[in-house]
Design an enzyme around this catalytic site. Structure first.
Site: not given
Ligand code: URA
Length: 435
Positions: A82, A161, A168, A183, A187
């Protein structure tokens, strides 16, 4: 327990208990806590320091807002990567088939682009027929069939999220190491992969602009990954210069195909190999990282990674012709405009954020979540930091269909290049690896 008291406590810099954090996350997810209180909680979390325990509890509460995939019945090691978001970053589309072609199960859930950053799901959807949205059952079916799949976030995985991220985004609480960490890691952990390789970007095109902020984020992600018993590595990588030779959706797919065919070796290729090697090594496919890097290279030079990509694209409804003749099937922009060097010299710096904004203004990205994107739009970088140019040389090309924002895009892109007499020092793509 009352949301007000928890917000008050965090606002005053006190440490929250597991129960208090769970209370906020659970009740925001089910609608019992309104947006204004959740926003205040996030701002308090943003402004005050938080402990590792609070971060683990927040991540856990977000994981528990949905399902956790159990991939233990797969007879493969499971790994994902990621990135924290960048410009021209199609590494996922290279690392996923490279790792999967080595016998690793890659359950990859990816996002859409927003603002100056691109999104892997948008890039894949530039391929005619490609289906990026699946539910949990279909995703598991894909993994059984091809030991890899690349889909958008399902509604079942860490659903809170999505709500928190939207809040946010609207309340200036995105650029917080603990909130970004919770966050992303909620996931990724819920998705079930045992190995997680994290590409933490640093520089003007990243959420975290300075090396120390990026390192703090990387360290938090590693701590959370280890707490949840994952094999983790974080690479802190440059995002002052866009990766690869272009930013956009169809153009980046075409570039990925060229790299997987072994026809192109640029910084995108280099970083994709580094990330793939970490996935391979942490999945215990090789005894050391060096062997993993060699194996990743071999999967590209032998065509094995290209064939795995073909299998994934076909399985998810995309036309496999994109691999044989990308120009014949990918959407193409009707118009182009050029940015040329106004003097001779070395490109001493580029601004990745501006380069990404220019691509967005051409139509390749979204300013707001609801915006539609133009898959054919984007920017091609003919020259990048460190290159020597003569006055009048082509620096970059804007690809577009709508004139609407093109003069702004051209201005932004022109200003993103700084040309000077001095040859700049070579910049390091991978600045540090934390494991
Ligand atoms: N990507 C995400 O999934 N969450 C964040 O807070 C920032 C980038």
């Amino acid at each position: 327990m009352r949301a007000y008291d928890i917000i008050y406590k965090k606002r005053n810099g006190e440490t929250l208990s597991k129960k208090e954090i769970e209370f906020i996350v659970f009740n925001y997810n089910n609608g019992a806590i309104p947006d204004y209180q959740a926003a205040a909680f996030l701002m308090a979390f943003f402004l005050q320091k938080s402990t590792d325990e609070e971060l683990f509890d927040l991540t856990k509460a977000m994981i528990n807002s949905g399902d956790v995939l159990d991939l233990s019945s797969f007879h493969f090691p499971t790994a994902d990567k990621h990135s924290t978001g960048g410009v021209g970053d199609s590494t996922s589309l290279i690392a996923a088939p490279v790792a999967a072609s080595c016998g690793i199960c890659v359950p990859m859930m990816v996002g859409r682009g927003l603002g100056h950053t691109g999104g892997t799901l948008d890039k894949l959807e530039a391929i005619p027929g490609f289906r990026g949205q699946s539910d949990k059952e279909e995703f598991l079916g894909y993994l059984k069939y091809a030991n890899a799949a690349i889909i958008g976030q399902t509604a079942e995985i860490a659903p809170v999220d999505k709500k928190i991220y939207a809040l946010r985004d609207a309340t200036a609480t995105v650029e917080s190491a603990p909130l970004i960490c919770a966050s992303i890691m909620s996931k990724k952990i819920a998705e079930g992969a045992q190995t997680l390789v994290l590409d933490v970007k640093t520089g003007n095109g990243a959420f975290m602009k300075t090396f120390s902020e990026s390192k703090e984020l990387a360290q938090k992600m590693i701590a959370v990954g280890k707490h949840f018993k994952r094999n983790v590595a974080a690479l802190i990588t440059d995002m002052n210069v866009p990766l690869g030779g272009c930013a956009g959706n169809a153009v980046e797919i075409k570039q990925v195909v060229e790299i997987l065919k072994g026809n192109l070796k640029n910084d995108l290729y280099d970083l994709s190999l580094e990330l793939s090697a970490q996935m391979i090594f942490l999945s215990k496919k090789t005894p050391n990282l060096n062997e993993a890097l060699k194996l990743a290279e071999k999967q590209i030079s032998s065509g094995a990674a290209l064939e795995k990509f073909r299998e994934i694209i076909k399985m998810q409804g995309g036309t496999p012709k994109v691999l044989d003749d990308p120009d014949a099937v990918l959407p193409k922009a009707k118009e182009s405009a050029f940015v040329k060097a106004d003097r001779s010299g070395y490109i001493s710096s580029m601004d990745a954020r501006s380069a990404g904004l220019a691509a967005m203004l051409c139509g390749a990205g979204r300013e707001k979540k609801e915006d539609k994107i133009d898959y054919s739009a984007g920017v091609i970088f003919h020259k990048k930091t460190g290159d020597y140019v003569k006055e009048g040389d082509l620096l970059a090309e804007l690809l577009y269909n709508s004139e609407r924002n093109i003069s702004e895009a051209r201005g932004v892109l022109e200003n993103s290049y700084i040309i000077s007499d001095e040859k700049p020092a070579r910049y390091k793509l991978v600045k540090e690896i934390i494991a």
